[in-house]
Write a protein that holds these residues in place. Structure first.
Motif, PDB file in Angstrom:
ATOM      1  N   ALA A   1      68.837  78.460  75.620  1.00 24.54           N
ATOM      2  CA  ALA A   1      68.746  79.685  76.417  1.00 24.54           C
ATOM      3  C   ALA A   1      67.296  80.033  76.729  1.00 24.54           C
ATOM      4  O   ALA A   1      66.973  80.467  77.843  1.00 24.54           O
ATOM      5  CB  ALA A   1      69.424  80.837  75.681  1.00 24.54           C
ATOM      6  N   GLU A   2      66.401  79.839  75.764  1.00 24.03           N
ATOM      7  CA  GLU A   2      64.987  80.138  75.979  1.00 24.03           C
ATOM      8  C   GLU A   2      64.365  79.185  76.989  1.00 24.03           C
ATOM      9  O   GLU A   2      63.695  79.605  77.934  1.00 24.03           O
ATOM     10  CB  GLU A   2      64.222  80.045  74.653  1.00 24.03           C
ATOM     11  N   LEU A   3      64.571  77.897  76.780  1.00 23.84           N
ATOM     12  CA  LEU A   3      63.898  76.909  77.623  1.00 23.84           C
ATOM     13  C   LEU A   3      64.411  76.922  79.053  1.00 23.84           C
ATOM     14  O   LEU A   3      63.647  76.682  79.995  1.00 23.84           O
ATOM     15  CB  LEU A   3      64.052  75.512  77.022  1.00 23.84           C
ATOM     16  N   THR A   4      65.691  77.192  79.235  1.00 21.56           N
ATOM     17  CA  THR A   4      66.243  77.164  80.590  1.00 21.56           C
ATOM     18  C   THR A   4      65.876  78.405  81.402  1.00 21.56           C
ATOM     19  O   THR A   4      66.264  78.514  82.566  1.00 21.56           O
ATOM     20  CB  THR A   4      67.773  76.973  80.566  1.00 21.56           C
ATOM     21  N   LYS A   5      65.098  79.308  80.822  1.00 20.83           N
ATOM     22  CA  LYS A   5      64.523  80.405  81.606  1.00 20.83           C
ATOM     23  C   LYS A   5      63.417  79.890  82.529  1.00 20.83           C
ATOM     24  O   LYS A   5      63.042  80.555  83.491  1.00 20.83           O
ATOM     25  CB  LYS A   5      63.942  81.474  80.677  1.00 20.83           C
ATOM     26  N   VAL A   6      62.897  78.713  82.201  1.00 21.72           N
ATOM     27  CA  VAL A   6      61.807  78.119  82.985  1.00 21.72           C
ATOM     28  C   VAL A   6      62.390  77.374  84.178  1.00 21.72           C
ATOM     29  O   VAL A   6      63.343  76.603  84.036  1.00 21.72           O
ATOM     30  CB  VAL A   6      60.982  77.143  82.115  1.00 21.72           C
ATOM     31  N   LYS A   7      61.820  77.596  85.348  1.00 25.24           N
ATOM     32  CA  LYS A   7      62.250  76.868  86.542  1.00 25.24           C
ATOM     33  C   LYS A   7      62.057  75.371  86.314  1.00 25.24           C
ATOM     34  O   LYS A   7      60.979  74.932  85.917  1.00 25.24           O
ATOM     35  CB  LYS A   7      61.427  77.302  87.757  1.00 25.24           C
ATOM     36  N   GLY A   8      63.103  74.604  86.553  1.00 27.02           N
ATOM     37  CA  GLY A   8      62.980  73.159  86.422  1.00 27.02           C
ATOM     38  C   GLY A   8      63.373  72.620  85.061  1.00 27.02           C
ATOM     39  O   GLY A   8      63.455  71.406  84.880  1.00 27.02           O
ATOM     40  N   ILE A   9      63.597  73.497  84.089  1.00 25.36           N
ATOM     41  CA  ILE A   9      64.122  73.048  82.798  1.00 25.36           C
ATOM     42  C   ILE A   9      65.597  73.417  82.746  1.00 25.36           C
ATOM     43  O   ILE A   9      65.955  74.590  82.691  1.00 25.36           O
ATOM     44  CB  ILE A   9      63.377  73.671  81.606  1.00 25.36           C
ATOM     45  N   GLY A  10      66.432  72.392  82.794  1.00 23.12           N
ATOM     46  CA  GLY A  10      67.866  72.606  82.741  1.00 23.12           C
ATOM     47  C   GLY A  10      68.420  72.248  81.378  1.00 23.12           C
ATOM     48  O   GLY A  10      67.681  71.960  80.428  1.00 23.12           O
ATOM     49  N   GLN A  11      69.728  72.238  81.303  1.00 22.87           N
ATOM     50  CA  GLN A  11      70.416  71.963  80.040  1.00 22.87           C
ATOM     51  C   GLN A  11      69.998  70.612  79.456  1.00 22.87           C
ATOM     52  O   GLN A  11      69.719  70.497  78.270  1.00 22.87           O
ATOM     53  CB  GLN A  11      71.929  71.987  80.287  1.00 22.87           C
ATOM     54  N   TRP A  12      69.955  69.570  80.309  1.00 22.29           N
ATOM     55  CA  TRP A  12      69.644  68.223  79.819  1.00 22.29           C
ATOM     56  C   TRP A  12      68.244  68.157  79.214  1.00 22.29           C
ATOM     57  O   TRP A  12      68.055  67.619  78.121  1.00 22.29           O
ATOM     58  CB  TRP A  12      69.778  67.208  80.955  1.00 22.29           C
ATOM     59  N   THR A  13      67.259  68.702  79.918  1.00 30.16           N
ATOM     60  CA  THR A  13      65.885  68.669  79.403  1.00 30.16           C
ATOM     61  C   THR A  13      65.788  69.416  78.079  1.00 30.16           C
ATOM     62  O   THR A  13      65.118  68.962  77.142  1.00 30.16           O
ATOM     63  CB  THR A  13      64.914  69.276  80.434  1.00 30.16           C
ATOM     64  N   ALA A  14      66.467  70.552  77.991  1.00 32.65           N
ATOM     65  CA  ALA A  14      66.457  71.322  76.746  1.00 32.65           C
ATOM     66  C   ALA A  14      67.122  70.539  75.614  1.00 32.65           C
ATOM     67  O   ALA A  14      66.645  70.550  74.470  1.00 32.65           O
ATOM     68  CB  ALA A  14      67.161  72.660  76.954  1.00 32.65           C
ATOM     69  N   GLU A  15      68.202  69.844  75.925  1.00 29.87           N
ATOM     70  CA  GLU A  15      68.887  69.050  74.896  1.00 29.87           C
ATOM     71  C   GLU A  15      68.028  67.888  74.420  1.00 29.87           C
ATOM     72  O   GLU A  15      67.999  67.577  73.220  1.00 29.87           O
ATOM     73  CB  GLU A  15      70.222  68.544  75.443  1.00 29.87           C
ATOM     74  N   MET A  16      67.308  67.236  75.334  1.00 29.65           N
ATOM     75  CA  MET A  16      66.420  66.150  74.927  1.00 29.65           C
ATOM     76  C   MET A  16      65.288  66.682  74.041  1.00 29.65           C
ATOM     77  O   MET A  16      64.875  66.029  73.074  1.00 29.65           O
ATOM     78  CB  MET A  16      65.834  65.435  76.153  1.00 29.65           C
ATOM     79  N   PHE A  17      64.809  67.872  74.349  1.00 27.59           N
ATOM     80  CA  PHE A  17      63.775  68.492  73.515  1.00 27.59           C
ATOM     81  C   PHE A  17      64.324  68.777  72.117  1.00 27.59           C
ATOM     82  O   PHE A  17      63.636  68.548  71.112  1.00 27.59           O
ATOM     83  CB  PHE A  17      63.285  69.785  74.171  1.00 27.59           C
ATOM     84  N   LEU A  18      65.551  69.251  72.054  1.00 25.23           N
ATOM     85  CA  LEU A  18      66.171  69.518  70.756  1.00 25.23           C
ATOM     86  C   LEU A  18      66.252  68.249  69.910  1.00 25.23           C
ATOM     87  O   LEU A  18      65.953  68.262  68.710  1.00 25.23           O
ATOM     88  CB  LEU A  18      67.578  70.097  70.950  1.00 25.23           C
ATOM     89  N   ILE A  19      66.649  67.142  70.537  1.00 20.60           N
ATOM     90  CA  ILE A  19      66.809  65.894  69.786  1.00 20.60           C
ATOM     91  C   ILE A  19      65.456  65.293  69.416  1.00 20.60           C
ATOM     92  O   ILE A  19      65.185  65.005  68.239  1.00 20.60           O
ATOM     93  CB  ILE A  19      67.631  64.868  70.595  1.00 20.60           C
TER      94      ILE A  19
END
Length: 210
Positions: free
Chosen positions: A130-148
């Motif tokens: 939820a935090e990361l996807t507040k940024v334009k251009g960061i979607g669910q996939w990018t946030a999930e890769m960051f988590l992993i």
């Protein structure tokens, strides 16, 4: 089979019981290591900037463009330096205009404390997304890769990753891409270690995400 120290971990025991196909892939991975946070919080900004730059690019192209950006910023990718950087100069590094806007938005949100990266380690997976996807251009996939790959979270399955579904088709002999519901049914039995199922599937494609 040569038994490595990791093979006695709960991760391998779990997959041996729940999914023998994934277990066989994991045991064949020479480079297997348990997930763990790989970057200190002060590096999260550059890690996210790199992720934005690399979206939908080959590893080689992403590395080339990001290296140019690092050089433009005198070797230090910070929010302040990105905000001060000339947009056209960033475009000349190879970033699309959309990615220029995205990394600038990331920098602005960090600079004005709308996004506090040092708090991500204390948040749940859903809160981080939820935090990361507040940024334009960061979607669910990018946030999930960051988590992993940055936070080392062990129970992430990226439903939007087409490569995972292709790997499932091949590994399980499905004959066609599994639907999102089928992919969810397969991955649910991996809990609480779904991230390792993803690593195994990417390994079968030799195509770990950027």
């Amino acid at each position: 089979m040569i038994k490595t120290p990791h093979m006695s971990s709960p991760i391998f025991s779990h997959f041996r019981r729940r999914d023998r196909l994934i277990y066989q892939v994991l045991t064949a991975m020479d480079d297997f290591n348990p997930l763990a946070p790989t970057h200190p919080p002060e590096e999260y900004f550059s890690e996210l900037s790199s992720s934005i730059v690399g979206q939908q690019l080959s590893t080689t192209a992403a590395h080339t463009i990001y290296t140019r950006l690092v050089k433009l910023l005198a070797g230090d990718v910070t929010a302040a330096r990105l905000l001060a950087a000339d947009d056209q100069a960033m475009r000349d590094c190879g970033l699309s205009w959309a990615k220029v806007r995205s990394v600038k938005d990331l920098a602005a949100k960090v600079a004005n404390h709308q996004l506090k990266l040092n708090r991500l380690t204390t948040m749940s997976d859903a809160q981080v997304i939820a935090e990361l996807t507040k940024v334009k251009g960061i979607g669910q996939w990018t946030a999930e890769m960051f988590l992993i790959f940055a936070l080392g979270r062990e129970d992430i399955f990226s439903h939007g990753d087409l490569g995972l579904r292709r790997a499932m088709e091949g590994l399980y002999g499905l004959g066609q891409l599994p639907s999102p519901a089928q992919a969810d049914q397969i991955s649910t039995k991996w809990r609480p270690y779904r991230s390792y199922g993803c690593l195994a599937l990417w390994h079968t494609l030799d195509n770990a995400p950027i």
